[in-house]
Design an enzyme around this catalytic site. Structure first.
Site, PDB file in Angstrom:
ATOM      1  CG  ASP A  10      -1.801   1.298   1.363  1.00 27.70           C
ATOM      2  OD1 ASP A  10      -1.950   1.925   0.302  1.00 27.70           O
ATOM      3  OD2 ASP A  10      -2.706   0.974   2.496  1.00 27.70           O
ATOM      4  CG  ASP A 106      -3.535   3.998  -2.729  1.00 30.04           C
ATOM      5  OD1 ASP A 106      -4.309   3.382  -3.013  1.00 30.04           O
ATOM      6  OD2 ASP A 106      -3.181   4.406  -1.635  1.00 30.04           O
ATOM      7  CD  GLU A 107      -5.118  -0.253  -0.413  1.00 25.18           C
ATOM      8  OE1 GLU A 107      -5.722  -1.497  -0.419  1.00 25.18           O
ATOM      9  OE2 GLU A 107      -5.670   0.645  -0.029  1.00 25.18           O
TER      10      GLU A 107
HETATM   11 MG   LIG Z   1      -2.556   4.031   0.226  1.00 26.70          MG
END
Ligand SMILES: [Mg+2]
Length: 409
Positions: A10, A106-107
């Protein structure tokens, strides 16, 4: 059979961190990425670690955030760079596996079961390479299933690695609140609380049949998660689910009390939807609006469009019409989500409406021009007049502009 080795990585404060990577002068400072609208009335979409520590929250109005944190620097979002950095991070993951499943921008989950390297060693390398090569930080969870890997990436951040094993999961995961589990939303958390279940451990120790009775299939799924029995796979990197909709929602820190406040939020949410549709080569044949009031009840409605569109002002206008036709303001509004639905490829021939009126070609040229201006000068260079503070808008200026509905900033 060998246990699986799953990583969940993450990127920390992703939007704000990309802004800092692009502009090193911002590093270490309190910054907020605000909805691409006029500074003081923009909504905080993301914040840096320092801004977060000063109390700045996502969904806050910019001027409130500035009051909490006077040194706050407001920057407009640069979605094209977020997409670019997201790809660059994935390029680093791809050095270790081709089983990469993104979850948002973003992960990602990575399956490294078949790598000759140890999972903790891969996690450590990824953490270092992302930091050295991209000036971003990630937090990584390492575990034997996807659900625990995701929990692990939340436990220590920024720039950290947490391992959850068969031996330590009861000690590490069970004290957590159920709401931390994937797919345990507010409604489910409430239901669990009503039967005295607050922690993952309490959930795990309940009989699966009780949960089935109380929460149906979802209950059994959560019970499996709590006991480390999640067997869902990490998808292959080449697999990408076709986009069925493009939506953008936000929870406001202060309730919206008037139609005008709600419409401003709708217009700023729609701006990014139009941009995303155009960059993905898609058009929407419908618009959906969902409204959550301050008692957390959510209602939603949708409309079909006579002609498909990728125009944010049209999407926003439809969403406002939906709001005005259906929401009666018995309660103030906590969050709003606008979604472009029933997507089709932009190449498909545009259907004429049954009224016989052709799609406004001028708007298409206009939107392409606006995208170019945004790419050259940033999102705040040109914003819809509708979301500007009206007191600052010269009377009648909208009709005078070459681009109706838009104002130079
Ligand atoms: Mg994040």
């Amino acid at each position: 059979m060998r246990d699986r080795a799953i990583l969940h990585s993450d990127a920390n404060c992703f939007y704000a961190s990309v802004e800092m990577a692009l502009n090193p002068e911002l590093r270490g400072k309190a910054i907020a990425v605000c909805g691409s609208i006029e500074d003081r009335h923009g909504i905080v979409l993301a914040k840096s670690e320092k801004a977060k520590r000063a109390g700045v929250k996502t969904g806050m109005v910019a001027w409130q955030a500035c009051r909490l944190c006077p040194e706050l620097i407001i920057v407009p979002p640069h979605y094209d760079y977020y997409v670019k950095y997201s790809r660059l991070i994935r390029g680093i993951y791809a050095r270790y596996t081709d089983m990469i499943e993104p979850f948002g921008m973003d992960e990602c989950w990575l399956d490294v079961t078949h790598s000759p390297m140890k999972p903790m060693e891969i996690a450590e390398r990824i953490r270092r390479e992302v930091k050295d090569e991209l000036a971003l930080t990630v937090s990584i969870g390492v575990s034997f299933n996807k659900v625990f890997a995701k929990l692990g990436s939340d436990m220590k951040k920024p720039d950290a690695i947490t391992e959850i094993t068969r031996e330590n999961f009861k000690e590490k995961v069970w004290p957590l609140s159920c709401s931390e589990l994937l797919y345990c939303g507010r409604a489910t958390t409430k239901k669990l609380e009503s039967i005295g279940v607050q922690t993952v451990g309490q959930l795990a120790c309940l009989g699966a049949d009780i949960l089935k009775h109380k929460l149906g299939k979802n209950g059994v799924m959560l019970w499996k998660y709590a006991n480390g029995l999640d067997t869902s796979r990490v998808a292959h990197e080449s697999y990408s689910a076709p986009a069925k909709s493009v939506g953008h929602g936000i929870t406001c820190t202060d309730d919206l009390r008037t139609v005008d406040e709600a419409e401003k939020v709708i217009f700023s949410l729609s701006q990014d939807i139009g941009y995303k549709l155009r960059s993905m080569g898609l058009r929407a044949k419908g618009v959906h609006l969902s409204v959550r009031d301050n008692t957390l009840q959510t209602v939603g409605w949708q409309v079909a469009l006579a002609t498909s569109t990728q125009d944010e002002l049209r999407i926003a206008t439809e969403a406002c019409k939906i709001l005005n036709a259906n929401y009666h303001w018995q309660r103030n509004v906590r969050s709003l989500t606008v979604t472009a639905i029933n997507l089709e490829s932009a190449e498909e021939e545009i259907q004429l409406s049954f009224m016989g009126c052709p799609v406004d070609e001028k708007r298409e040229v206009l939107n392409r021009t606006i995208d170019e201006i945004h790419e050259l000068f940033g999102k705040s260079a040109l914003v819809p007049a509708r979301i500007l503070d009206e007191s600052k808008m010269p009377h009648g200026v909208c009709d005078e502009l070459i681009m109706p509905g838009w104002m130079y900033n």
